[in-house]
Design an enzyme around this catalytic site. Structure first.
Site, PDB file in Angstrom:
ATOM      1  N   ARG A 106      -7.589 -42.232 -13.772  1.00  0.00           N
ATOM      2  CA  ARG A 106      -6.137 -43.446 -12.959  1.00  0.00           C
ATOM      3  C   ARG A 106      -7.072 -44.092 -11.842  1.00  0.00           C
ATOM      4  O   ARG A 106      -7.514 -45.240 -11.936  1.00  0.00           O
ATOM      5  CB  ARG A 106      -5.471 -42.916 -12.251  1.00  0.00           C
ATOM      6  N   GLU A 130       6.357 -52.203 -14.295  1.00  0.00           N
ATOM      7  CA  GLU A 130       5.817 -50.880 -14.984  1.00  0.00           C
ATOM      8  C   GLU A 130       6.154 -50.885 -16.301  1.00  0.00           C
ATOM      9  O   GLU A 130       7.435 -50.294 -16.683  1.00  0.00           O
ATOM     10  CB  GLU A 130       6.607 -49.709 -14.053  1.00  0.00           C
ATOM     11  N   HIS A 132      -5.311 -49.179 -13.255  1.00  0.00           N
ATOM     12  CA  HIS A 132      -4.952 -47.712 -13.507  1.00  0.00           C
ATOM     13  C   HIS A 132      -6.027 -47.904 -14.498  1.00  0.00           C
ATOM     14  O   HIS A 132      -5.411 -48.341 -15.839  1.00  0.00           O
ATOM     15  CB  HIS A 132      -3.757 -47.350 -12.827  1.00  0.00           C
ATOM     16  N   HIS A 175       1.008 -52.614 -15.105  1.00  0.00           N
ATOM     17  CA  HIS A 175       0.731 -51.143 -14.961  1.00  0.00           C
ATOM     18  C   HIS A 175       1.556 -50.394 -16.269  1.00  0.00           C
ATOM     19  O   HIS A 175       2.636 -51.051 -16.244  1.00  0.00           O
ATOM     20  CB  HIS A 175       1.579 -50.401 -13.618  1.00  0.00           C
ATOM     21  N   GLU A 221      -3.505 -46.756 -17.653  1.00  0.00           N
ATOM     22  CA  GLU A 221      -2.542 -47.397 -18.177  1.00  0.00           C
ATOM     23  C   GLU A 221      -2.824 -48.459 -19.672  1.00  0.00           C
ATOM     24  O   GLU A 221      -2.774 -49.982 -19.256  1.00  0.00           O
ATOM     25  CB  GLU A 221      -1.810 -48.471 -16.957  1.00  0.00           C
TER      26      GLU A 221
END
Length: 362
Positions: free
Chosen positions: A142, A287, A82, A213, A85
């Site tokens: 994104r 994440e 993405h 991510h 990020e």
């Protein structure tokens, strides 16, 4: 936040300095850094182009490991699927720096470098990442950069909804303007296809799959569909919880572990789920920081602590993976050998007893 706050003139000497890894870098800088890693570590670092983006840019990984005469097992890590990020590519760079910095002095890292090869893609969504650096208005882009179809004027597909893993079922959109647009079909995007092709060729060798991510401070395990469980769910949770514990020990940050439907939201078509579906036993999504205060625009002063704690978590997973593969195998072989020897000894003892009994009867 203006993109220009992150911009800096890159020089060759900077990559050897600690402060290089405390800043975000654009794609040209990351590409130059990859070349330097190869030049400075020719015995353990090589690169491979394994696909192209929609805009015909190369998708390149670094292969890191000590040479071997036998076929080696592997760890996969990709970052930047993405575009917005930015902390994810920063972590991939930090991870590479750390294993190259420590493998000669850290006996465990050295052992793993002998037994494993690391395949690391610092930026998977190259087109989208470059676009996110264009100006302030594109900073939070994104998706990929492929154009819409069927008269749709919007651009991009969510690459992490485009894999052949319960594609299009939950947590996706068929509206090509949506942030979670899953594409016209599974693997419609060349970037998703490139990863799929590589994983397919290497699936018997890859022991763990890590995709990085941000944000939310989570460690996600398969699957993103609420009605499907991984066959080794208990193991995945145990390893993930161990990684979260290792992360917390660094700077006190809490990471939540679980499936996406349990701790975030349901989603299908992710690379994490695809990796597990094709038989890669340990598959995780990280994440990274934070929990929403800065979101995708994590300040540069948080890059280093974020990478330090994430490295501890990744190292826990990789160490577990390595030891399970190599020590468990050795233990199994040893146990089998002893069982065979014991069985042979018992058989010999029984035979000897029968012979003695026979002679007594005679």
């Amino acid at each position: 936040m203006c993109v220009s706050m992150y911009s800096a003139v890159w020089s060759r000497e900077e990559t050897t300095e600690r402060n290089y890894y405390t800043r975000y870098h654009n794609m040209s800088e990351i590409t130059a850094w990859m070349e330097q890693m190869k030049r400075e570590n020719p015995d353990v670092v090589s690169s491979m182009v394994y696909g192209q983006t929609y805009e015909r840019r190369n998708i390149t990984l670094l292969k890191i490991g000590l040479s071997s005469t036998v076929r080696k097992k592997a760890i996969w890590m990709d970052c930047g699927i993405h575009a917005r990020e930015w902390i994810a590519p920063a972590f991939c760079q930090y991870f590479v720096r750390e294993i190259l910095r420590t493998y000669k002095t850290d006996t465990k890292v050295n052992e793993m470098m002998k037994n494993l090869d690391f395949y690391i893609t610092p930026v998977l969504n190259v087109d989208g990442y470059i676009y996110s650096w264009h100006n302030e208005s594109t900073r939070l882009w994104r998706k990929s950069r492929s154009p819409g179809t069927g008269g749709c004027t919007c651009y991009g597909t969510d690459l992490n909804r485009n894999f052949y893993a319960n594609w299009g079922m939950v947590g996706v959109s068929t509206d090509c303007c949506s942030e979670t647009y899953c594409g016209t079909k599974a693997l419609s995007e060349s970037e998703a296809w490139a990863v799929t092709d590589m994983l397919g060729k290497m699936r018997e060798d890859i022991l763990a799959f890590l995709t990085i991510h941000s944000y939310s401070q989570l460690i996600l395990v398969p699957y993103g569909h609420p009605n499907i469980s991984a066959p080794n769910y208990d193991e995945l949770m145990e390893v993930g919880l161990g990684a979260a514990k290792a992360i917390k020990a660094v700077h006190g940050m809490d990471y939540t572990v679980g499936t996406s439907p349990d701790v975030l939201y349901a989603n299908s078509g992710s690379s994490r789920d695809f990796a597990r579906l094709i038989g890669i036993p340990l598959s995780f999504t990280f994440e990274l920081r934070d929990k929403g205060e800065h979101g995708f625009e994590l300040p540069e002063d948080q890059i280093q602590p974020t990478c330090e704690e994430a490295y501890a978590g990744a190292q826990h997973i990789i160490t577990y993976t390595h030891d399970k593969a190599f020590y468990s195998y050795a233990a199994t072989v040893t146990a089998t050998l002893w069982t065979t020897l014991l069985a042979a000894w018992v058989s010999s003892a029984i035979l000897l007893t029968i012979i003695c009994m026979y002679k007594q009867v005679k």
